[in-house]
Design a protein around this motif. Structure first.
Motif, mmCIF file in Angstrom:
data_model
loop_
_atom_site.group_PDB
_atom_site.id
_atom_site.type_symbol
_atom_site.label_atom_id
_atom_site.label_comp_id
_atom_site.label_asym_id
_atom_site.label_seq_id
_atom_site.Cartn_x
_atom_site.Cartn_y
_atom_site.Cartn_z
ATOM 1 N N ALA A 1 48.400 60.304 35.904
ATOM 2 C CA ALA A 1 49.371 60.303 34.811
ATOM 3 C C ALA A 1 50.538 61.244 35.134
ATOM 4 C CB ALA A 1 48.705 60.740 33.510
ATOM 5 N N GLY A 2 51.756 60.754 34.937
ATOM 6 C CA GLY A 2 52.936 61.575 35.174
ATOM 7 C C GLY A 2 53.491 61.492 36.583
ATOM 8 N N TRP A 3 52.756 60.856 37.497
ATOM 9 C CA TRP A 3 53.240 60.714 38.875
ATOM 10 C C TRP A 3 54.261 59.574 38.942
ATOM 11 C CZ3 TRP A 3 49.435 61.727 43.428
ATOM 12 C CH2 TRP A 3 48.691 62.898 43.177
ATOM 13 N N ASP A 4 55.234 59.699 39.818
ATOM 14 C CA ASP A 4 56.300 58.715 39.972
ATOM 15 C C ASP A 4 55.910 57.689 41.031
ATOM 16 O OD1 ASP A 4 58.582 57.252 40.384
ATOM 17 O OD2 ASP A 4 59.928 58.983 40.537
ATOM 18 N N PHE A 5 55.445 56.528 40.565
ATOM 19 C CA PHE A 5 55.042 55.470 41.490
ATOM 20 C C PHE A 5 56.169 54.468 41.754
ATOM 21 C CE2 PHE A 5 50.870 57.116 40.448
ATOM 22 C CZ PHE A 5 50.216 57.015 41.661
ATOM 23 N N ILE A 6 57.373 54.809 41.346
ATOM 24 C CA ILE A 6 58.535 53.970 41.626
ATOM 25 C C ILE A 6 59.338 54.537 42.794
ATOM 26 C CG2 ILE A 6 60.714 53.076 40.725
ATOM 27 C CD1 ILE A 6 59.430 53.064 37.952
ATOM 28 N N ASN A 7 59.589 55.848 42.761
ATOM 29 C CA ASN A 7 60.465 56.464 43.758
ATOM 30 C C ASN A 7 59.749 57.301 44.812
ATOM 31 O OD1 ASN A 7 63.005 55.608 42.461
ATOM 32 N ND2 ASN A 7 62.361 56.986 40.817
#
Length: 289
Positions: free
Chosen positions: A271-277
């Motif tokens: 949760a809260g991790w950026d899996f887009i960039n």
């Protein structure tokens, strides 16, 4: 150094292939990379042996910038008092960007797969190491020590780590700086009766760890052993960070949250991790990468 003893300018698209030996400030390409100097898109492949301190596969001491460069040779600090032994850089006081090392590393104190001592106001970013690492104290898969105002970000290590003393970690043996968005997958072993502080990610933490994880196939030691953090100082922070309880064989840690292997391969866990960039993951199949 295999190419230059001391660099006070710029080295670009250059390499060295021969073995290098000396006392201190020994590097496969450069012995000492000065404060405003740059090494870019360069590499070394020969073995490096030093009898003193600051011994690195590419540079013994870096006060400047190393970018898009690598070292593949083994690195050895063969003196019991050797300090700062790293697969790429022995002692980093500057910046290492998008670089890697693959050779095995052996030393005494502050020994790392990529950087032995990441001290001063130094940065390691988007870099990695894959070689095995062994030493006595302050031994890490990526960096032996990460200093008080130094940072490690978006980097990883995969090699096994063995320490004969204290502060042994899969990514960093000792952290009193900041480590973010990084991970370690190698086994970690503290094999001496005096071993204190052994962690899948960090052996001894009195800095900050944010959005990191470890999955080492085993984490073992004598005192203060943790799946993610061996010993976490009371003033330190471990935020949104996790370890695999099944692969590590550790159900406890001085910081972080333990998860099963299946949970570690689900994006929802992080949760809260950026899996887009920043991060990628193939749900149910891979750890974050």
């Amino acid at each position: 150094g295999g190419l230059v003893g001391e660099n006070i300018g710029a080295i670009a698209q250059s390499y060295s292939t021969g073995s290098v030996s000396g006392d201190s400030f020994v590097g496969g390409l450069v012995g000492n990379n000065g404060g405003v100097s740059i090494v870019t898109q360069s590499y070394s492949t020969g073995s490096v042996v030093g009898n003193g301190s600051y011994i690195g596969g590419l540079a013994g001491l870096n006060n400047g910038t190393i970018t898009q460069s690598y070292a593949t040779g083994s690195v050895e600090g063969n003196d019991s008092a050797s300090f700062g032994v790293g697969g790429l850089v022995g002692d980093n006081r500057g910046t290492v960007i998008q670089s890697f090392s693959t050779g095995s590393v052996v030393g005494s104190s502050h020994v790392g797969g990529l950087v032995g001592n990441n001290g001063g106001v130094s940065i390691v970013t988007q870099s990695y190491s894959t070689g095995s690492v062994s030493g006595d104290v302050v031994v890490g898969g990526l960096v032996g020590s990460n200093g008080g105002v130094s940072t490690v970000t978006q980097s990883y290590s995969t090699g096994s780590v063995v320490g004969n003393g204290s502060y042994i970690g899969g990514l960093a043996g000792l952290n009193n700086g900041t480590i973010t968005q990084s991970y370690a997958t190698g086994s970690v072993e503290g094999n001496d009766s005096a071993t204190f502080g052994v962690g899948g990610l960090v052996g001894y933490n009195y800095g900050t760890v944010i959005q990191c994880y470890s999955t080492g196939v085993s984490v073992s030691g004598l005192m203060n052993v943790g799946g993610l953090i061996g010993y976490n100082n009371e003033d330190s922070s471990v935020i949104q960070s996790y370890w695999d309880t099944e692969t590590s064989g550790q159900n406890s840690s001085s910081g972080g949250t333990g998860k099963t292997t299946a949970e570690m391969k689900q994006q929802a866990t992080f949760a809260g991790w950026d899996f887009i960039n920043i991060w990628g993951i193939i749900n149910t199949n891979t750890y974050p990468y």
